[in-house]
Design a protein around this motif. Structure first.
Motif, PDB file in Angstrom:
ATOM      1  N   GLU A  35      18.681  48.735  40.020  1.00  0.00           N
ATOM      2  CA  GLU A  35      19.015  47.613  39.138  1.00  0.00           C
ATOM      3  C   GLU A  35      18.219  47.756  37.856  1.00  0.00           C
ATOM      4  N   ILE A  36      18.837  47.416  36.740  1.00  0.00           N
ATOM      5  CA  ILE A  36      18.179  47.527  35.441  1.00  0.00           C
ATOM      6  C   ILE A  36      18.077  46.129  34.843  1.00  0.00           C
ATOM      7  N   PHE A  37      16.860  45.736  34.502  1.00  0.00           N
ATOM      8  CA  PHE A  37      16.588  44.443  33.886  1.00  0.00           C
ATOM      9  C   PHE A  37      15.967  44.669  32.518  1.00  0.00           C
ATOM     10  N   VAL A  38      16.190  43.741  31.620  1.00  0.00           N
ATOM     11  CA  VAL A  38      15.555  43.782  30.307  1.00  0.00           C
ATOM     12  C   VAL A  38      14.770  42.484  30.145  1.00  0.00           C
ATOM     13  N   GLU A  39      13.509  42.624  29.778  1.00  0.00           N
ATOM     14  CA  GLU A  39      12.643  41.468  29.551  1.00  0.00           C
ATOM     15  C   GLU A  39      11.873  41.716  28.265  1.00  0.00           C
ATOM     16  N   ASP A  40      12.197  40.956  27.240  1.00  0.00           N
ATOM     17  CA  ASP A  40      11.620  41.156  25.914  1.00  0.00           C
ATOM     18  C   ASP A  40      11.841  42.609  25.490  1.00  0.00           C
ATOM     19  N   ASP A  41      10.777  43.380  25.311  1.00  0.00           N
ATOM     20  CA  ASP A  41      10.914  44.771  24.872  1.00  0.00           C
ATOM     21  C   ASP A  41      10.742  45.759  26.034  1.00  0.00           C
ATOM     22  N   ARG A  42      10.924  45.282  27.270  1.00  0.00           N
ATOM     23  CA  ARG A  42      10.717  46.124  28.449  1.00  0.00           C
ATOM     24  C   ARG A  42      12.027  46.391  29.171  1.00  0.00           C
ATOM     25  N   ILE A  43      12.149  47.575  29.725  1.00  0.00           N
ATOM     26  CA  ILE A  43      13.231  47.913  30.644  1.00  0.00           C
ATOM     27  C   ILE A  43      12.593  48.017  32.021  1.00  0.00           C
ATOM     28  N   ILE A  44      13.086  47.248  32.967  1.00  0.00           N
ATOM     29  CA  ILE A  44      12.516  47.201  34.308  1.00  0.00           C
ATOM     30  C   ILE A  44      13.530  47.783  35.292  1.00  0.00           C
ATOM     31  N   LEU A  45      13.107  48.755  36.078  1.00  0.00           N
ATOM     32  CA  LEU A  45      13.951  49.366  37.092  1.00  0.00           C
ATOM     33  C   LEU A  45      13.512  48.875  38.458  1.00  0.00           C
ATOM     34  N   LYS A  46      14.481  48.514  39.288  1.00  0.00           N
ATOM     35  CA  LYS A  46      14.173  48.012  40.621  1.00  0.00           C
ATOM     36  C   LYS A  46      15.191  48.585  41.600  1.00  0.00           C
ATOM     37  N   LYS A  47      14.722  49.001  42.774  1.00  0.00           N
ATOM     38  CA  LYS A  47      15.640  49.489  43.797  1.00  0.00           C
ATOM     39  C   LYS A  47      16.631  48.379  44.122  1.00  0.00           C
ATOM     40  N   TYR A  48      17.919  48.723  44.118  1.00  0.00           N
ATOM     41  CA  TYR A  48      18.960  47.735  44.396  1.00  0.00           C
ATOM     42  C   TYR A  48      19.115  47.548  45.893  1.00  0.00           C
ATOM     43  N   ILE A  49      18.998  46.320  46.321  1.00  0.00           N
ATOM     44  CA  ILE A  49      19.203  45.973  47.726  1.00  0.00           C
ATOM     45  C   ILE A  49      20.283  44.900  47.772  1.00  0.00           C
ATOM     46  N   PRO A  50      21.483  45.232  48.278  1.00  0.00           N
ATOM     47  CA  PRO A  50      22.557  44.232  48.341  1.00  0.00           C
ATOM     48  C   PRO A  50      22.118  43.002  49.115  1.00  0.00           C
ATOM     49  N   ASN A  51      22.666  41.856  48.761  1.00  0.00           N
ATOM     50  CA  ASN A  51      22.263  40.577  49.355  1.00  0.00           C
ATOM     51  C   ASN A  51      22.351  40.539  50.866  1.00  0.00           C
ATOM     52  N   ASN A  52      23.335  41.197  51.442  1.00  0.00           N
ATOM     53  CA  ASN A  52      23.547  41.086  52.887  1.00  0.00           C
ATOM     54  C   ASN A  52      23.135  42.350  53.631  1.00  0.00           C
ATOM     55  N   SER A  53      22.220  43.138  53.066  1.00  0.00           N
ATOM     56  CA  SER A  53      21.826  44.378  53.754  1.00  0.00           C
ATOM     57  C   SER A  53      20.651  44.113  54.696  1.00  0.00           C
ATOM     58  N   CYS A  54      20.666  44.809  55.811  1.00  0.00           N
ATOM     59  CA  CYS A  54      19.621  44.680  56.819  1.00  0.00           C
ATOM     60  C   CYS A  54      18.302  45.218  56.272  1.00  0.00           C
ATOM     61  N   VAL A  55      17.222  44.468  56.459  1.00  0.00           N
ATOM     62  CA  VAL A  55      15.918  44.899  55.952  1.00  0.00           C
ATOM     63  C   VAL A  55      15.344  46.067  56.759  1.00  0.00           C
ATOM     64  N   ILE A  56      15.854  46.323  57.941  1.00  0.00           N
ATOM     65  CA  ILE A  56      15.373  47.416  58.784  1.00  0.00           C
ATOM     66  C   ILE A  56      16.196  48.683  58.564  1.00  0.00           C
ATOM     67  N   THR A  57      17.518  48.577  58.654  1.00  0.00           N
ATOM     68  CA  THR A  57      18.397  49.753  58.607  1.00  0.00           C
ATOM     69  C   THR A  57      19.095  49.941  57.266  1.00  0.00           C
ATOM     70  N   GLY A  58      19.185  48.881  56.471  1.00  0.00           N
ATOM     71  CA  GLY A  58      19.931  48.951  55.217  1.00  0.00           C
ATOM     72  C   GLY A  58      21.425  48.782  55.398  1.00  0.00           C
TER      73      GLY A  58
END
Length: 90
Positions: A35-58
């Protein structure tokens, strides 16, 4: 925000390479979504985890169940793996 001291150049197609050390630290595998976010002058990258994905198996299945007010999602396989691990602790 914590600096890693790593600098990468953008190539002619606008790509950057995320160093293996950071990919390991963030548990990023080949073909994982980012996932790519923009905050002021920053680009923030975050691993995308779908809303309904299992926290153990994905896994994302129709049988996934949310717990703790939707903060914790488990698939049947994830629930089984978690239960087995918890039983080893007792």
């Amino acid at each position: 925000m914590k600096s890693t001291g790593i600098v990468r150049k953008v190539d002619e197609l606008g790509r950057i390479v995320i160093p293996i050390e950071l990919r390991r630290m963030m548990d990023l595998d080949i073909r994982d979504g980012i996932e790519i976010f923009v905050e002021d002058d920053r680009i923030i990258l975050k691993k995308y985890i779908p809303n309904n994905s299992c926290v153990i198996t994905g896994e994302i299945t129709d049988d996934n169940t949310a717990y703790a007010g939707g903060k914790f999602v488990l698939s049947p396989n994830g629930a089984k793996a978690l239960l087995e691990e918890l039983e080893l602790m007792v």
